[in-house]
Write a protein that holds these residues in place. Structure first.
Motif, mmCIF file in Angstrom:
data_model
loop_
_atom_site.group_PDB
_atom_site.id
_atom_site.type_symbol
_atom_site.label_atom_id
_atom_site.label_comp_id
_atom_site.label_asym_id
_atom_site.label_seq_id
_atom_site.Cartn_x
_atom_site.Cartn_y
_atom_site.Cartn_z
ATOM 1 N N TYR A 88 0.845 -1.194 0.000
ATOM 2 C CA TYR A 88 0.000 0.000 0.000
ATOM 3 C C TYR A 88 0.885 1.250 0.000
ATOM 4 O O TYR A 88 1.708 1.422 0.889
ATOM 5 C CB TYR A 88 -0.916 0.010 1.223
ATOM 6 C CG TYR A 88 -2.008 -1.016 1.180
ATOM 7 C CD1 TYR A 88 -3.235 -0.731 0.584
ATOM 8 C CD2 TYR A 88 -1.812 -2.289 1.705
ATOM 9 C CE1 TYR A 88 -4.239 -1.687 0.525
ATOM 10 C CE2 TYR A 88 -2.813 -3.246 1.658
ATOM 11 C CZ TYR A 88 -4.024 -2.938 1.069
ATOM 12 O OH TYR A 88 -5.014 -3.889 1.009
ATOM 13 N N ASN A 89 0.710 2.093 -1.011
ATOM 14 C CA ASN A 89 1.478 3.338 -1.113
ATOM 15 C C ASN A 89 2.978 3.090 -1.007
ATOM 16 O O ASN A 89 3.701 3.831 -0.331
ATOM 17 C CB ASN A 89 1.037 4.339 -0.034
ATOM 18 C CG ASN A 89 -0.406 4.763 -0.195
ATOM 19 O OD1 ASN A 89 -1.275 4.298 0.535
ATOM 20 N ND2 ASN A 89 -0.677 5.624 -1.163
ATOM 21 N N CYS A 90 3.429 2.050 -1.672
ATOM 22 C CA CYS A 90 4.844 1.704 -1.655
ATOM 23 C C CYS A 90 5.518 2.085 -2.977
ATOM 24 O O CYS A 90 4.850 2.234 -4.002
ATOM 25 C CB CYS A 90 5.030 0.207 -1.413
ATOM 26 S SG CYS A 90 4.613 -0.324 0.267
ATOM 27 N N SER A 113 -2.017 1.793 -5.078
ATOM 28 C CA SER A 113 -1.402 3.130 -5.136
ATOM 29 C C SER A 113 0.116 3.055 -5.001
ATOM 30 O O SER A 113 0.736 3.829 -4.256
ATOM 31 C CB SER A 113 -1.991 4.037 -4.050
ATOM 32 O OG SER A 113 -3.370 4.225 -4.262
ATOM 33 N N CYS A 114 0.709 2.116 -5.713
ATOM 34 C CA CYS A 114 2.158 1.948 -5.687
ATOM 35 C C CYS A 114 2.785 2.571 -6.931
ATOM 36 O O CYS A 114 2.101 2.871 -7.906
ATOM 37 C CB CYS A 114 2.521 0.461 -5.615
ATOM 38 S SG CYS A 114 2.067 -0.308 -4.036
ATOM 39 N N GLU A 137 -4.859 4.946 -7.911
ATOM 40 C CA GLU A 137 -4.316 5.792 -8.963
ATOM 41 C C GLU A 137 -2.801 5.927 -8.813
ATOM 42 O O GLU A 137 -2.231 5.611 -7.777
ATOM 43 C CB GLU A 137 -4.955 7.190 -8.884
ATOM 44 C CG GLU A 137 -6.461 7.182 -9.049
ATOM 45 C CD GLU A 137 -6.904 6.844 -10.462
ATOM 46 O OE1 GLU A 137 -6.043 6.828 -11.369
ATOM 47 O OE2 GLU A 137 -8.098 6.594 -10.660
ATOM 48 N N ASP A 138 -2.158 6.433 -9.865
ATOM 49 C CA ASP A 138 -0.737 6.745 -9.782
ATOM 50 C C ASP A 138 -0.526 7.822 -8.719
ATOM 51 O O ASP A 138 -1.368 8.687 -8.526
ATOM 52 C CB ASP A 138 -0.219 7.289 -11.116
ATOM 53 C CG ASP A 138 -0.303 6.250 -12.231
ATOM 54 O OD1 ASP A 138 -0.448 5.069 -11.899
ATOM 55 O OD2 ASP A 138 -0.226 6.636 -13.400
ATOM 56 N N VAL A 164 -8.852 -5.362 -10.852
ATOM 57 C CA VAL A 164 -8.425 -3.968 -11.007
ATOM 58 C C VAL A 164 -9.492 -3.085 -10.380
ATOM 59 O O VAL A 164 -10.667 -3.166 -10.734
ATOM 60 C CB VAL A 164 -8.239 -3.587 -12.493
ATOM 61 C CG1 VAL A 164 -7.709 -2.165 -12.598
ATOM 62 C CG2 VAL A 164 -7.295 -4.547 -13.188
ATOM 63 N N PHE A 165 -9.077 -2.231 -9.404
ATOM 64 C CA PHE A 165 -10.024 -1.353 -8.709
ATOM 65 C C PHE A 165 -9.503 0.080 -8.696
ATOM 66 O O PHE A 165 -8.315 0.310 -8.488
ATOM 67 C CB PHE A 165 -10.230 -1.801 -7.260
ATOM 68 C CG PHE A 165 -10.679 -3.223 -7.108
ATOM 69 C CD1 PHE A 165 -11.982 -3.586 -7.435
ATOM 70 C CD2 PHE A 165 -9.820 -4.203 -6.649
ATOM 71 C CE1 PHE A 165 -12.405 -4.896 -7.286
ATOM 72 C CE2 PHE A 165 -10.239 -5.515 -6.498
ATOM 73 C CZ PHE A 165 -11.534 -5.865 -6.818
ATOM 74 N N TYR A 166 -10.412 1.035 -8.898
ATOM 75 C CA TYR A 166 -10.063 2.452 -8.774
ATOM 76 C C TYR A 166 -8.768 2.771 -9.538
ATOM 77 O O TYR A 166 -7.849 3.399 -9.022
ATOM 78 C CB TYR A 166 -9.894 2.840 -7.301
ATOM 79 C CG TYR A 166 -11.149 2.679 -6.498
ATOM 80 C CD1 TYR A 166 -12.150 3.647 -6.540
ATOM 81 C CD2 TYR A 166 -11.353 1.547 -5.714
ATOM 82 C CE1 TYR A 166 -13.315 3.500 -5.797
ATOM 83 C CE2 TYR A 166 -12.524 1.394 -4.977
ATOM 84 C CZ TYR A 166 -13.504 2.372 -5.023
ATOM 85 O OH TYR A 166 -14.648 2.210 -4.301
ATOM 86 N N HIS A 167 -8.730 2.335 -10.763
ATOM 87 C CA HIS A 167 -7.493 2.462 -11.548
ATOM 88 C C HIS A 167 -7.790 3.155 -12.868
ATOM 89 O O HIS A 167 -8.805 2.879 -13.517
ATOM 90 C CB HIS A 167 -6.907 1.070 -11.803
ATOM 91 C CG HIS A 167 -5.658 1.070 -12.622
ATOM 92 N ND1 HIS A 167 -4.456 1.545 -12.157
ATOM 93 C CD2 HIS A 167 -5.425 0.643 -13.886
ATOM 94 C CE1 HIS A 167 -3.542 1.411 -13.092
ATOM 95 N NE2 HIS A 167 -4.103 0.868 -14.160
#
Length: 199
Positions: A88-90, A113-114, A137-138, A164-167
């Motif tokens: 997560y966020n990595c 969100s990586c 997202e990016d 794939v979610f929220y992408h």
């Protein structure tokens, strides 16, 4: 009544009482120090992660807000009970993704969100991998991820579940041809999907 028949406290009793108070104060101080050390140790923990033990005795690892290196992947791989990794966020550099390709026990990988990597193709070398989740997202603070076709430019025949979610999609659905063994496909809250792709 005789005055001496009333119970009185000797000086030795008073000394013992004072000694007990000192001992209790020391014990309380030590307990407080232990709590503070434990609290700061948790805050200063090198990694923001959780390990969940599953019903079958295997483990699921969640890592947050970390720059993942090849060495970090190697240390994770030493625990053969870990079957699932969620990032997560990595930030994952390509050498870390390359190292993941050599992992022999992982069944599910999630990237939420990586950023940092240019491809996930090395994951095709993970023989036990069955599920991939791509979410979020990016990051605005890092370089955008490549399009999906470049990201999955390999043969992922072993993967049966892809989500794939929220992408924000950057390519059409033709990239799914890299997953000939898919049994379950979930795509939710997708934006800017190109037209003309086919499974």
């Amino acid at each position: 009544r005789d005055l001496h028949s009333f119970p009185t406290r000797r000086s030795s009793d008073l000394a013992m009482s004072g000694g007990k108070k000192k001992i209790l104060l020391r014990v309380a101080a030590l307990a407080l120090m232990a709590v503070l050390v434990f609290t700061f140790a948790r805050k200063g923990n090198k990694y923001d992660q959780d390990i969940y033990k599953r019903v079958d005795g295997t483990k699921a690892l969640t890592i947050r807000r970390e720059t993942i290196t090849a060495d970090r992947i190697g240390s994770i791989d030493k625990d053969k009970k870990i079957r699932e990794i969620s990032f997560y966020n990595c930030v994952l550099e390509d050498d870390a993704v390359l190292a993941m390709g050599a992992m022999k026990h992982i069944e599910k990988v999630e990237f939420s969100s990586c950023s940092g990597f240019s491809t996930l193709a090395p994951l095709s070398g993970m023989e036990t991998l069955r599920s991939i989740v791509l979410a979020g997202e990016d990051s605005e603070e890092s370089a955008p991820l490549p399009d999906e076709k470049s990201m999955f430019d390999a043969d992922f025949s072993q993967v049966t579940d892809f989500s794939v979610f929220y992408h924000k999609m950057k390519s059409d659905l033709s990239f799914l041809s890299a997953f000939p063994g898919l049994k379950n496909l979930r795509m939710e809250y997708i934006s800017d999907m190109h037209q003309g792709g086919s499974l």
